[in-house]
Design a protein around this motif. Structure first.
Motif, short mmCIF file in Angstrom:
data_model
loop_
_atom_site.label_atom_id
_atom_site.label_comp_id
_atom_site.label_asym_id
_atom_site.label_seq_id
_atom_site.Cartn_x
_atom_site.Cartn_y
_atom_site.Cartn_z
N ASP A 394 0.84 -1.21 0.00
CA ASP A 394 0.00 0.00 0.00
C ASP A 394 0.87 1.25 0.00
N SER A 395 0.47 2.22 -0.81
CA SER A 395 1.16 3.51 -0.80
C SER A 395 0.17 4.60 -1.16
N PHE A 396 0.52 5.84 -0.84
CA PHE A 396 -0.33 6.97 -1.19
C PHE A 396 0.52 8.23 -1.25
N TYR A 397 -0.13 9.36 -1.53
CA TYR A 397 0.55 10.64 -1.64
C TYR A 397 0.12 11.52 -0.46
N PRO A 398 0.82 11.44 0.68
CA PRO A 398 0.38 12.18 1.87
C PRO A 398 0.35 13.68 1.63
N LEU A 399 -0.76 14.30 1.95
CA LEU A 399 -0.92 15.74 1.76
C LEU A 399 0.16 16.49 2.55
N GLY A 400 0.87 17.36 1.85
CA GLY A 400 1.87 18.19 2.50
C GLY A 400 3.26 17.60 2.57
N LEU A 401 3.40 16.29 2.27
CA LEU A 401 4.72 15.67 2.34
C LEU A 401 5.42 15.64 0.99
N GLY A 402 4.66 15.56 -0.09
CA GLY A 402 5.25 15.53 -1.42
C GLY A 402 5.68 14.12 -1.80
N ARG A 404 5.09 10.02 -3.38
CA ARG A 404 4.44 8.80 -2.91
C ARG A 404 5.20 8.24 -1.71
N LYS A 405 4.45 7.65 -0.78
CA LYS A 405 5.05 7.05 0.40
C LYS A 405 4.33 5.75 0.73
N LYS A 406 5.09 4.73 1.05
CA LYS A 406 4.47 3.47 1.48
C LYS A 406 3.76 3.69 2.82
N ILE A 407 2.62 3.03 2.97
CA ILE A 407 1.87 3.16 4.22
C ILE A 407 2.73 2.74 5.41
N HIS A 408 3.49 1.67 5.24
CA HIS A 408 4.37 1.21 6.33
C HIS A 408 5.32 2.32 6.76
N ASP A 409 5.97 2.96 5.79
CA ASP A 409 6.92 4.02 6.11
C ASP A 409 6.22 5.23 6.73
N PHE A 410 5.02 5.52 6.23
CA PHE A 410 4.26 6.64 6.78
C PHE A 410 3.92 6.38 8.25
N PHE A 411 3.50 5.15 8.57
CA PHE A 411 3.18 4.82 9.96
C PHE A 411 4.42 4.95 10.85
N VAL A 412 5.56 4.50 10.33
CA VAL A 412 6.80 4.61 11.11
C VAL A 412 7.11 6.08 11.39
N GLU A 419 1.67 -2.21 17.19
CA GLU A 419 0.50 -3.05 17.47
C GLU A 419 -0.81 -2.42 16.97
N LEU A 420 -0.78 -1.13 16.60
CA LEU A 420 -2.00 -0.46 16.13
C LEU A 420 -2.06 -0.28 14.62
N ARG A 421 -0.95 -0.57 13.93
CA ARG A 421 -0.89 -0.24 12.50
C ARG A 421 -1.85 -1.05 11.65
N ASP A 422 -2.19 -2.26 12.10
CA ASP A 422 -3.14 -3.08 11.34
C ASP A 422 -4.58 -2.72 11.62
N THR A 423 -4.82 -1.71 12.47
CA THR A 423 -6.19 -1.35 12.83
C THR A 423 -6.54 0.08 12.44
N VAL A 424 -5.64 0.76 11.72
CA VAL A 424 -5.94 2.12 11.25
C VAL A 424 -6.79 2.00 9.98
N PRO A 425 -8.02 2.53 9.99
CA PRO A 425 -8.87 2.41 8.80
C PRO A 425 -8.31 3.22 7.62
N LEU A 426 -8.40 2.63 6.43
CA LEU A 426 -8.05 3.32 5.20
C LEU A 426 -9.30 3.46 4.35
N VAL A 427 -9.63 4.69 3.96
CA VAL A 427 -10.73 4.92 3.02
C VAL A 427 -10.13 4.87 1.62
N THR A 428 -10.71 4.05 0.73
CA THR A 428 -10.13 3.85 -0.59
C THR A 428 -11.21 3.88 -1.67
#
Length: 464
Positions: A394-402, A404-412, A419-428
């Motif tokens: 999973d990846s997206f373009y975080p607003l304000g960061l410029g 594409r970023k992988k969701i994993h890297d964004f969470f880090v 332990e919470l990263r698998d429970t953050v809802p993603l609207v797609t």
């Protein structure tokens, strides 16, 4: 040439007042013409420019001279400039990629980095009409569907191509008229590269032996195919919503009956979409596997082993595609999002949505919008929305960061506990992330001054 560039910008809405634009400049004629054109048009469009030049370290002495040339040109125009180096030969060797592919990836990554750092909303690159023709032939010779044969688009994400309707001959005439010099890349003459072989051997042969206007014909064909492919993509999204019966991490189930009722072109696209949703963007199901499934949609039972560990099974009217081994820690959840309405989440909480007209948006104080709410411009017709948890790739373009970023890297980076990263809802949508609930909107869906309608999301945690 300037008139044609302006016509392209206006026709495809490439620039808006206030845009910051990173201009990729190598020093060659195309990128120099791009920079001069945008510099001339900047006051009219109300944009600010930032020049970016990457040394690929493939021609050490020549590349340094080209970077120095770009730096001087930016200085003459009174523009800020960023010069950087990337060891593309090493990247190609380590990643087991061709030099061309490694250079392309390094170049776009660099431009995205610069755009993020300087707060630019657009990245302008110098692809022109002859590049487009070469791309069409490359895709045709090595295999492609309508998406590939449509070649390059005028706009993709934040990348824009204002010169795509301008020929190389027109560019050289423009530079001669302006009295501007440019650099010549000797590697563009090396026919060991596939694109150069097409440019210097195949196209001249086709012009001489078959049609002296073959470039014009191929360019026009790409224009037609790209527009028709856009329509097909819209129809595919609708067909996907009709076929989908269940989706969870590692599994997609489609109605075989509905899929079989579609036109063959839509069947292929829905199957490829299902495969890519399992494995991540960029993973494409080979043609012969697609046809093997299509040929047996009318039977009661069938099974196929697909590449990269995916198994397809037809059973009781449903076609299930499933990864055979699921990564540890993934949560199997995906649900259609009610718009407007409320959608409950497995671990408590709810996602509420409403639709707001443009006049209501003008009354919002954007600085006061809390983190658990977001507003998205989804366009018309509005795509079907889903809520799910993260998946590999999973990846997206975080607003304000410029960029594409992988969701994993964004969470880090956002310091979300593991332990919470698998429970953050993603609207797609069917293909893209819109909002990482409570954290960040994807920049592609940002509400703008011209937005006429937006969806308001509200993430309520631990609601009974």
């Amino acid at each position: 040439m300037l008139a044609k560039v302006k016509e392209t910008i206006d026709a495809y809405g490439l620039l808006q007042a206030g845009d910051g634009v990173v201009v990729g400049v190598s020093g060659g004629p195309d990128s120099v013409a791009l920079l001069l054109s945008l510099h001339r048009l900047a006051p009219e469009y109300g944009i600010r420019l930032h020049v970016a030049c990457l040394n690929h370290m493939m021609r050490p002495r020549a590349a340094q001279e080209e970077a120095a040339f770009v730096s001087r040109l930016a200085q003459e125009l009174g523009l800020p400039v960023t010069i950087a180096c990337r060891d593309v030969p090493t990247m190609a060797r380590q990643g087991k990629k061709s030099l061309e592919e490694a250079a392309r990836q390094a170049r776009y990554a660099f431009l995205e980095e610069v755009a993020g750092r300087v707060g630019a909303s657009k990245i302008a690159v110098g692809h022109q009409a002859d590049d487009q023709v070469e791309t069409i032939l490359l895709h045709l010779l090595y295999g492609a569907g309508t998406a590939g044969l449509g070649a390059m688009s005028y706009r993709r994400g934040r990348v824009i191509r204002p010169l795509l309707a301008v020929t190389r001959e027109e560019i050289l005439a423009f530079l001669a008229g302006e009295g501007h010099t440019y650099c010549l890349d000797s590697s563009n003459l090396d026919t060991d590269y596939r694109r150069n072989h097409i440019r210097h051997r195949l196209l001249p042969f086709l012009e001489k032996e078959y049609n002296p206007r073959v470039r014009e014909v191929l360019w026009r064909t790409a224009e037609i195919i790209r527009e028709e492919n856009s329509l097909l993509e819209s129809l595919t999204r609708r067909a996907w919503s009709e076929c989908l019966r269940h989706e969870a991490t590692g599994t997609v189930e489609l109605s075989a009956r509905v899929l079989a009722s579609l036109a063959p072109a839509l069947q292929r696209r829905v199957l490829r979409l299902a495969y890519s949703r399992l494995l991540g963007e960029g993973k494409s199901l080979p043609f012969h596997h697609v046809e093997a499934i299509r040929s047996r949609l009318g039977v009661r039972e069938a099974a196929w082993q697909l590449p990269l560990g995916v198994q397809a099974r037809l059973h009781r009217g449903r076609l299930r595609l499933q990864r055979q081994s699921l990564p540890r820690g993934e949560i199997s959840f995906c649900r259609r999002l009610a718009v407007p309405g409320s959608t409950p989440l497995p671990r408590g909480g709810v996602l509420e949505t409403s639709v707001l007209p443009g006049e209501a948006l003008s009354r919002i104080d954007w600085k006061e919008v809390p983190a658990h709410e977001a507003y998205a411009d989804l366009g018309e017709p509005r795509p079907q929305l889903f809520v799910r948890y993260r998946r590999p790739g999973d990846s997206f373009y975080p607003l304000g960061l410029g960029g594409r970023k992988k969701i994993h890297d964004f969470f880090v980076d956002a310091k979300v506990p593991q332990e919470l990263r698998d429970t953050v809802p993603l609207v797609t949508t069917a293909t893209d992330i819109v909002w990482v609930a409570g954290l960040r909107l994807d920049a592609r869906w940002q509400v703008r001054a011209e937005t006429s309608c937006a969806v308001h999301f509200r993430f309520i945690v631990n609601q009974p």
